[in-house]
Design a protein around this motif. Structure first.
Motif: not given
Length: 302
Positions: A138, A206, A210, A213, A234
């Motif tokens: 991430a 996500l 991330f 996100r 993920q």
């Protein structure tokens, strides 16, 4: 690391390596094996460090050991010092032979499908002796490794709020972001939609950390709502599969080819794009191999 770097570290950092190995393994024998030294030597080093500190570094715990609070503090300091020392040894070795250097590159999982392999293939055609250590994760994960000195460069995508000031970064490319809906969704027949029209839908997203996100959360907040999250994952392709199963909607980059069965992709209005950026620490001289790869990436995008 190459042989030159290993040789330098073997002279400069045996006690630091010991502390890091003890913290990692919590076992004297396994720590000794990882360092390639006899167990009595590790036991002697631990005792010597404890005497100089004036307090024990470890206590027995079952068949293993546990670092004391003082030992843990020393191990944390040793890990930080080793990261700086390893980087310095690498830079020194690469000044002698820059075409045999190492580049530690971090990137988002999704970039491992085409962007990173294509860059590495073309760069290695020009610099076949330069090696790569690759880390995927991430945005916050690879960024943390970059800031701790574990990575040289990071390829990621996040809004400006997701990048600390102590990094240099440069845009590499823009990627569109679209609304990904189940084919039976009430809005699926539209050519484009506004994000506010999804305020009552459940989202598949996500996980926090991330970049996408962060982008989704900020976009929804600007539209006046907090997305209702049904599932978090993920991998972008996992999210597409969840949308296909009718379990929610998502904001994602378009599929590389056609969307999977059961999924439609709609343009957002206003149009949304995310910027892929290459980042590296500010105020730090990069090793020659890293500078060569950075220059290649920047030249490639001109």
């Amino acid at each position: 690391m190459d042989e030159s770097t290993d040789a330098l570290l073997s002279v400069l950092a045996p006690r630091l390596e010991l502390l890091r190995a003890l913290a990692e393994h919590q076992h004297v024998t396994r720590a000794a094996e990882s360092l390639g030294v006899p167990q009595p030597t590790v036991t002697r080093w631990v005792a010597e460090l404890g005497r100089k500190l004036g307090a024990p570094l470890v206590t027995r715990q079952g068949r293993g050991i546990r670092l004391t609070r003082a030992g843990q503090l020393l191990a944390e300091a040793a890990t930080e010092a080793l990261a700086a020392l390893e980087g310095g040894c690498r830079r020194a070795a690469e000044e002698v032979d820059p075409e045999r250097g190492l580049v530690a590159l971090g990137f988002l999982h999704v970039f491992g499908r085409s962007l990173v392999p294509d860059l590495l293939r073309r760069f290695r055609a020009e610099h076949p002796g330069i090696r790569f250590s690759l880390a995927q994760g991430a945005h916050e994960v690879v960024l943390g490794k970059l800031l701790r000195g574990e990575l040289d460069l990071v390829l990621s995508a996040a809004p400006p709020s997701g990048w600390p000031d102590r990094l240099h970064r440069t845009p590499i490319q823009d990627q569109p972001v679209v609304a990904v809906l189940p084919e039976r969704h009430r809005l699926a027949g539209r050519p484009e939609i506004g994000i506010a029209e999804l305020a009552e839908d459940e989202f598949v997203q996500l996980e926090p950390g991330f970049g996408l996100r962060l982008i989704t959360d900020e976009l929804c907040a600007a539209a006046g709502f907090t997305p209702k999250i049904a599932f978090e994952g993920q991998e972008i392709e996992t999210l597409r599969g969840l949308v296909s199963a009718g379990l929610g909607v998502a904001l994602l980059p378009p599929a590389d080819r056609l969307p999977p069965p059961g999924v439609v992709e709609l343009e957002l209005t206003p149009r949304l794009r995310r910027t892929v950026e290459l980042a590296w620490p500010a105020g730090q001289r990069l090793p020659p191999a890293v500078r060569a790869f950075r220059a290649f990436v920047l030249r490639d995008q001109e």
